[in-house]
Scaffold this active site. Structure first.
Site, PDB file in Angstrom:
ATOM      1  N   SER A 182       0.804  -1.224   0.000  1.00  0.00           N
ATOM      2  CA  SER A 182       0.000   0.000   0.000  1.00  0.00           C
ATOM      3  C   SER A 182       0.833   1.270   0.000  1.00  0.00           C
ATOM      4  CB  SER A 182      -0.951  -0.002   1.197  1.00  0.00           C
ATOM      5  OG  SER A 182      -0.239  -0.113   2.407  1.00  0.00           O
ATOM      6  N   HIS A 210      -5.208  -3.123  -2.870  1.00  0.00           N
ATOM      7  CA  HIS A 210      -4.876  -2.219  -3.974  1.00  0.00           C
ATOM      8  C   HIS A 210      -4.745  -2.940  -5.314  1.00  0.00           C
ATOM      9  CE1 HIS A 210      -4.279   1.191  -1.277  1.00  0.00           C
ATOM     10  NE2 HIS A 210      -3.807   0.296  -0.435  1.00  0.00           N
ATOM     11  N   LYS A 240     -11.244   0.661  -2.074  1.00  0.00           N
ATOM     12  CA  LYS A 240     -10.218   1.282  -2.921  1.00  0.00           C
ATOM     13  C   LYS A 240     -10.802   1.395  -4.336  1.00  0.00           C
ATOM     14  CE  LYS A 240      -7.669   1.328   0.801  1.00  0.00           C
ATOM     15  NZ  LYS A 240      -6.819   0.347   1.429  1.00  0.00           N
TER      16      LYS A 240
HETATM   17  C1  LIG Z   1      -6.824   0.042   3.026  1.00  0.00           C
HETATM   18  C2  LIG Z   1      -6.223  -1.262   3.341  1.00  0.00           C
HETATM   19  C3  LIG Z   1      -6.823  -2.140   4.247  1.00  0.00           C
HETATM   20  C4  LIG Z   1      -8.037  -1.761   5.035  1.00  0.00           C
HETATM   21  O1  LIG Z   1      -9.179  -1.783   4.258  1.00  0.00           O
HETATM   22  P1  LIG Z   1     -10.436  -0.904   4.720  1.00  0.00           P
HETATM   23  O2  LIG Z   1     -11.549  -1.500   3.962  1.00  0.00           O
HETATM   24  O3  LIG Z   1     -10.127   0.499   4.359  1.00  0.00           O
HETATM   25  O4  LIG Z   1     -10.572  -1.089   6.211  1.00  0.00           O
HETATM   26  C5  LIG Z   1      -6.271  -3.384   4.421  1.00  0.00           C
HETATM   27  N1  LIG Z   1      -5.143  -3.737   3.775  1.00  0.00           N
HETATM   28  C6  LIG Z   1      -4.512  -2.921   2.940  1.00  0.00           C
HETATM   29  C7  LIG Z   1      -3.275  -3.376   2.253  1.00  0.00           C
HETATM   30  C8  LIG Z   1      -5.024  -1.647   2.698  1.00  0.00           C
HETATM   31  O5  LIG Z   1      -4.381  -0.815   1.880  1.00  0.00           O
END
Ligand SMILES: *Cc1c(COP(=O)(O)O)cnc(C)c1O
Length: 392
Positions: A182, A210, A240
């Site tokens: 991320s 992502h 995302k």
């Molecule tokens: C954003 C993210 C999460 C968390 O997801 P949410 O639905 O925003 O709680 C988990 N893992 C990674 C790698 C992320 O980038």
């Protein structure tokens, strides 16, 4: 001042002294790449809505229709009365897209990981986790009570070394990694890691927050080179590229059934609202039918890295590493002056000494704006800084 306020004030003073204080800025995002921040219109390069689906007319219309049909909330946890029909449909859609037998949807990606990991490993078991894996995987590992060892980022030799040393002494073993990292935008070596996991009877979980929608034909990091890689636990988020909210994991039927029976963050938390489920289904429809849209964010990132002579991007995320927290904030402020919103990322979100600008690209970015941002970053001398940080 009472002890509670004094405690908080002292903690804050230390955070401020380290240059790590974070305030919440109000941001109004539009349907495109622009946003209002502090009364100014800026072009945002800090958004994970890679396909701009949060504002897509079809997605919004279906979310609104779901509110009319099922209400604004789901009313209870899934196992009580919160399992509305749209959640059942969403899980079937996710499983199909990911080439898995079944899927389970959680309230968020964070809730998914802190619930799933302790279902699959506990005392006497082994967890191996990439050093740069997302915080919620670490929190899941901590909640599990399993022996947890950190392997160097994307280092299969180190992972193998740890498996050879510890696997035989533990019950079962779980390997945790981001599929797309991320804060760095690079990919895990999913295929060879899956083979290594299989050879040591370890279960691989990839967090593809992502990846969904933007790589591997929109199916994520398990599908980069065609056929699905042998990843038994494909986890991700709907927040995302899908543009909404919610988390999920796709796996074999028995595994999903077991997670529904045991994951605490599933059992003791209210089901995702109908509008979020409907929005996600609509977004998946668009992702599946539009290859040009799916490819756009990485293409924009490529335009940016080509302009700056950086290595080609593997995802819509491009880090510009600066090093210090204060310098990173200054760079972000300087770009803001030019009308570009590029958030500085500081510890603890990234390791000490690797504060950075995290630049993310969406399908709606104009090529001219992408090039203008690249030129603004070059003009600030930030690319030279990155090279120095790497060689240091
Ligand atoms: C954003 C993210 C999460 C968390 O997801 P949410 O639905 O925003 O709680 C988990 N893992 C990674 C790698 C992320 O980038």
């Amino acid at each position: 001042m009472d002890s509670l306020n004094r405690f908080a004030a002292e903690k804050l003073a230390r955070i401020r002294a380290a240059g790590l204080y974070r305030g919440l800025a109000v941001t109004e995002r539009g349907p495109g790449a622009d946003a209002m921040r502090d009364g100014r219109r800026v072009i945002s390069f800090s958004c994970n809505d890679y396909l701009n689906l949060s504002h897509h007319p079809e997605v919004k219309a279906r979310a609104q229709a779901a509110i009319d049909a099922y209400g604004a909330g789901s009313g209870a946890s899934r196992l009580v009365t919160g399992n509305h029909p749209l959640l059942v449909e969403l899980e079937a859609r996710l499983a199909r897209l990911k080439g898995a037998e079944d899927a389970v949807v959680f309230g968020s990606g964070y809730l998914a990981n802190i619930g799933i990991v302790p279902c699959l490993a506990g005392h006497g078991d082994l967890i191996l986790i990439d050093e740069l894996a997302h915080n919620c995987l670490y929190m899941g590992a901590r909640a599990s009570g399993a022996e947890t060892l950190v392997f160097r980022h994307n280092d299969l030799a180190h992972l193998e070394e740890l498996l050879v040393a510890r696997r035989a002494h533990c019950g079962h073993a779980l390997i945790l990694t981001d599929g797309v990292f991320s804060m760095d935008g690079d990919l895990a070596p999913v295929r060879p890691m899956a083979a290594l996991a299989r050879a040591h009877d370890a279960w691989l979980l990839t967090d593809d927050a992502h990846g969904l929608g933007v790589i591997g034909d929109g199916r994520g990091s398990s599908f980069i080179e065609g056929d699905k890689a042998d990843v038994p636990l494909q986890m991700g988020t709907l927040s995302k590229a899908v543009g909404g909210y919610g988390g999920y994991v796709c796996a074999a039927r028995a595994v999903i059934d077991y997670i529904r029976n045991r994951a605490r963050s599933f059992i003791f938390s209210t089901g995702l609202p109908p509008a979020s489920a409907a929005a996600a289904i609509a977004a998946l429809d668009i992702i599946e039918r539009d290859p040009v849209l799916r490819a756009a964010p990485v293409a924009k990132a490529r335009l940016f890295t080509d302009r700056l002579g950086l290595s080609a991007p593997q995802s819509p995320i491009v880090p510009v590493i600066i090093g210090g927290a204060a310098e990173t904030l200054a760079a972000s402020a300087a770009l803001m002056e030019k009308g570009f919103l590029v958030t500085g990322i500081r510890p603890p979100s990234v390791p000490e000494g690797t504060a950075r600008l995290r630049v993310t690209f969406t399908a709606a970015h104009d090529d001219a704006d992408v090039l203008a941002l690249a030129d603004a970053i070059a003009a600030l001398g930030l690319i030279g800084q990155e090279r120095r940080a790497e060689s240091a």
